[in-house]
Design a protein around this motif. Structure first.
Motif, PDB file in Angstrom:
ATOM      1  N   ALA A  74     -65.713  -1.456  48.085  1.00 50.86           N
ATOM      2  CA  ALA A  74     -65.678  -2.180  49.078  1.00 50.86           C
ATOM      3  C   ALA A  74     -67.183  -2.810  48.943  1.00 50.86           C
ATOM      4  O   ALA A  74     -67.459  -3.850  50.012  1.00 50.86           O
ATOM      5  CB  ALA A  74     -65.871  -1.664  50.414  1.00 50.86           C
ATOM      6  N   LYS A  75     -67.986  -2.452  47.930  1.00 53.19           N
ATOM      7  CA  LYS A  75     -69.159  -3.010  47.680  1.00 53.19           C
ATOM      8  C   LYS A  75     -70.138  -2.966  48.852  1.00 53.19           C
ATOM      9  O   LYS A  75     -71.120  -3.688  48.919  1.00 53.19           O
ATOM     10  CB  LYS A  75     -69.094  -4.712  47.270  1.00 53.19           C
ATOM     11  N   ASN A  76     -70.141  -1.809  49.411  1.00 51.44           N
ATOM     12  CA  ASN A  76     -70.960  -1.063  50.431  1.00 51.44           C
ATOM     13  C   ASN A  76     -71.779  -0.319  49.783  1.00 51.44           C
ATOM     14  O   ASN A  76     -71.890   0.871  49.973  1.00 51.44           O
ATOM     15  CB  ASN A  76     -70.165  -0.611  51.683  1.00 51.44           C
ATOM     16  N   PHE A  77     -73.007  -0.895  48.891  1.00 54.14           N
ATOM     17  CA  PHE A  77     -73.655   0.076  48.132  1.00 54.14           C
ATOM     18  C   PHE A  77     -74.895   0.622  48.864  1.00 54.14           C
ATOM     19  O   PHE A  77     -75.230   1.881  48.373  1.00 54.14           O
ATOM     20  CB  PHE A  77     -74.349  -0.664  46.993  1.00 54.14           C
ATOM     21  N   ALA A  78     -75.062   0.203  50.086  1.00 52.24           N
ATOM     22  CA  ALA A  78     -76.177   1.057  50.970  1.00 52.24           C
ATOM     23  C   ALA A  78     -75.486   2.218  51.291  1.00 52.24           C
ATOM     24  O   ALA A  78     -76.184   3.348  51.439  1.00 52.24           O
ATOM     25  CB  ALA A  78     -76.467   0.161  52.172  1.00 52.24           C
ATOM     26  N   ARG A  79     -74.175   2.301  51.787  1.00 52.60           N
ATOM     27  CA  ARG A  79     -73.534   3.377  52.154  1.00 52.60           C
ATOM     28  C   ARG A  79     -73.281   4.571  50.954  1.00 52.60           C
ATOM     29  O   ARG A  79     -73.419   5.697  50.951  1.00 52.60           O
ATOM     30  CB  ARG A  79     -72.304   3.259  52.845  1.00 52.60           C
ATOM     31  N   SER A  80     -73.066   3.758  49.785  1.00 52.52           N
ATOM     32  CA  SER A  80     -73.025   4.590  48.420  1.00 52.52           C
ATOM     33  C   SER A  80     -74.016   5.309  48.374  1.00 52.52           C
ATOM     34  O   SER A  80     -74.024   6.509  47.953  1.00 52.52           O
ATOM     35  CB  SER A  80     -72.341   3.456  47.346  1.00 52.52           C
ATOM     36  N   ASP A  81     -75.240   4.836  48.296  1.00 47.07           N
ATOM     37  CA  ASP A  81     -76.430   5.385  47.970  1.00 47.07           C
ATOM     38  C   ASP A  81     -77.042   6.256  49.162  1.00 47.07           C
ATOM     39  O   ASP A  81     -77.470   7.404  48.535  1.00 47.07           O
ATOM     40  CB  ASP A  81     -77.711   4.388  48.051  1.00 47.07           C
ATOM     41  N   GLU A  82     -76.410   6.303  50.050  1.00 45.27           N
ATOM     42  CA  GLU A  82     -76.888   6.960  51.303  1.00 45.27           C
ATOM     43  C   GLU A  82     -76.061   8.391  50.945  1.00 45.27           C
ATOM     44  O   GLU A  82     -76.597   9.585  51.220  1.00 45.27           O
ATOM     45  CB  GLU A  82     -76.414   6.728  52.821  1.00 45.27           C
ATOM     46  N   ILE A  83     -74.607   8.278  50.740  1.00 40.90           N
ATOM     47  CA  ILE A  83     -73.648   9.586  50.291  1.00 40.90           C
ATOM     48  C   ILE A  83     -74.224  10.037  48.909  1.00 40.90           C
ATOM     49  O   ILE A  83     -74.502  11.564  48.903  1.00 40.90           O
ATOM     50  CB  ILE A  83     -72.275   9.119  50.209  1.00 40.90           C
ATOM     51  N   ARG A  84     -74.848   9.368  48.236  1.00 42.00           N
ATOM     52  CA  ARG A  84     -75.488   9.946  46.846  1.00 42.00           C
ATOM     53  C   ARG A  84     -76.389  10.936  47.067  1.00 42.00           C
ATOM     54  O   ARG A  84     -76.733  12.002  46.527  1.00 42.00           O
ATOM     55  CB  ARG A  84     -75.911   8.826  45.796  1.00 42.00           C
ATOM     56  N   ASP A  85     -77.393  10.476  48.229  1.00 42.06           N
ATOM     57  CA  ASP A  85     -78.641  11.219  48.584  1.00 42.06           C
ATOM     58  C   ASP A  85     -78.148  12.385  49.404  1.00 42.06           C
ATOM     59  O   ASP A  85     -78.614  13.438  49.068  1.00 42.06           O
ATOM     60  CB  ASP A  85     -79.558  10.604  49.352  1.00 42.06           C
TER      61      ASP A  85
END
Length: 471
Positions: free
Chosen positions: A439-450
């Motif tokens: 969904a190109k929600n990269f902020a959430r993607s990065d948050e989940i990575r952390d």
């Protein structure tokens, strides 16, 4: 052509075993009165790596390493722990197996113990007495060092140097019992309340040096191919082994003598040892550091070189091993979309053959592990490049993976695919991250990575999709 640096001749020599395709190898094992420290483990790992490489080169290796389970230090530990000397030995032999197994050390073909070979030790000493190489004095048996020609040939010491050192080192009461200050004990008369055995000379126990001569010749024969141990054993232990063994058998004791370097610690590069109190126990370290990292740290340095132990060195080993594991995991991930029918460029297999040949060239040069692992890094680099290709051949992927596993096994590093199950919480986060990226929600993607990183899960985003590994 495999060449070994022979301490006896002070040069590299072509390795020619007594029997084609087979190697008789003896390495002095630990005195089992405490847990092993990193310095002890260095010798164990070094010769395990030598053994593994010999097996890689298709030799059948009969590897014998003893346990010294009768010793002043063991007797002292028994008193401190209020248990018997055999119980001390049993405790720390079990600990040795546990700790070295964690470091990826293969069990020896045989691990003989002094207490199990007492009749052989007594018979060996009797033979030396009969030949005039040993004598009794007040219940002790000593070896006539001057009688053995070329004593000092391994350590390159003269009799005069040895006489000065012996006179300064020993108590006057012991010197009085000897014919010559440089003579050394084969059998010690029993002291009160100490473990002992009946012998023709009364109750007593063997000296330190005699045990290895007895067990090496008993389990491997009068002449062996390779005898190994730490540099600190070169004199007097190995020198005395030669004198005892060759006096009894009349044959060369070992054709190749190998000695590993010390582990040093601190700014002054001080040798690590229990006597200096500057040691780090493996038993404790493997609770804090991945044992494979410790193994990698020790196994990838040339065995004759000293190793400087430090947190920085361990971290460097961790990073380098992680790079190799990542190269393996990234390429293994591509197996799922590899193409069976894809035309294969033969140059890939030619490159793999060249890498293996170069690895053998480096390791054949006196087991030069530092150069050998450099070749492995080149293989990992090639694997990383190939894993980024749009299409990959299943045959090439499997060949590369197999090659990396085979070469790292020489260093005692066993690569396994990631098979651990994830709990439902982490599985849910991984799924959510995949959906967030779609969904190109990269902020959430990065948050989940952390969040996953805090759970010990590392995410690698590849052209073929995201994959995870435990950090």
């Amino acid at each position: 052509m495999l060449k070994i640096y022979n301490t006896l001749t002070r040069k590299k020599e072509e390795f020619v075993p007594l029997e084609a395709g087979k190697v008789k190898m003896y390495v002095c094992g630990p005195t089992v009165y405490n847990y092993i420290h990193i310095g002890n483990a260095r010798s164990t790992v070094a010769f395990d790596t030598v053994r593994r490489y010999l097996e890689f080169r298709d030799y059948e290796v009969n590897f014998v390493s003893n346990f010294t389970d009768v010793d002043d230090k063991i007797i002292k530990a028994a008193k401190e722990l209020s248990i018997t000397a055999p119980e001390v030995a049993d405790k720390f032999i079990s600990a040795f197996y546990e700790d070295t197994s964690a470091l990826g050390v293969e069990k020896a073909t045989s691990n003989p113990r002094v207490m199990e070979n007492m009749p052989d030790i007594i018979q060996f000493i009797e033979a030396l007495i009969e030949k005039g190489y040993a004598y009794e004095s007040a219940g002790d048996i000593y070896y006539r060092t001057r009688k053995f020609k070329n004593y000092g040939k391994l350590s390159n010491k003269t009799i005069d140097e040895l006489e000065i050192g012996a006179s300064n080192r020993l108590e006057s009461s012991e010197n009085e019992r000897k014919e010559d200050p440089i003579d050394f004990a084969l059998w010690k008369s029993a002291k009160a309340d100490e473990i002992s055995w009946e012998s023709p000379w009364g109750q007593g126990r063997p000296g330190w040096h005699i045990e290895c001569s007895v067990m090496a010749t008993k389990y491997l024969g009068d002449t062996i191919d390779i005898h190994g141990g730490g540099q600190d054993l070169e004199f007097p232990h190995h020198e005395n082994e030669i004198a005892q063994s060759e006096a009894k058998t009349g044959h060369p004791f070992a054709n190749y003598w190998m000695h590993n370097g010390f582990v040093t610690i601190g700014a002054e590069d001080e040798k690590m040892s229990k006597s200096l109190g500057n040691f780090v126990l493996v038993h404790d370290m493997i609770k804090e550091v991945d044992p494979q990292i410790l193994r990698f740290f020790m196994a990838t340095t040339h065995y004759r070189r000293p190793i400087a132990y430090s947190g920085t060195a361990i971290e460097e080993a961790r990073v380098n091993l992680a790079k190799l594991k990542t190269a393996y995991e990234n390429l293994h991930y591509r197996l799922s979309d590899s193409v069976l029918e894809l035309p294969t460029d033969p140059s890939f297999f030619d490159k793999l053959t060249t890498i293996k040949e170069q690895f053998i060239v480096e390791m054949d040069d006196d087991f030069n592990a530092a150069n050998g692992i450099t070749v492995v890094y080149e293989l990992a680099k090639m694997m990383n490049i190939y894993s980024e290709q749009k299409e990959v051949s299943k045959a090439v992927v499997e060949a590369m993976l197999g090659m990396l596993k085979e070469l790292l096994t020489v260093f005692g590093i066993i690569l396994e695919e990631e098979t651990q199950l994830l709990d439902a919480h982490i599985e849910a986060l991984l799924l959510e991250r995949t959906e967030a990226r779609a969904a190109k929600n990269f902020a959430r993607s990065d948050e989940i990575r952390d969040l996953l990183k805090n759970e010990g899960i590392i995410i690698d985003d590849t052209p073929q999709g995201a994959r995870w590994r435990r950090g």
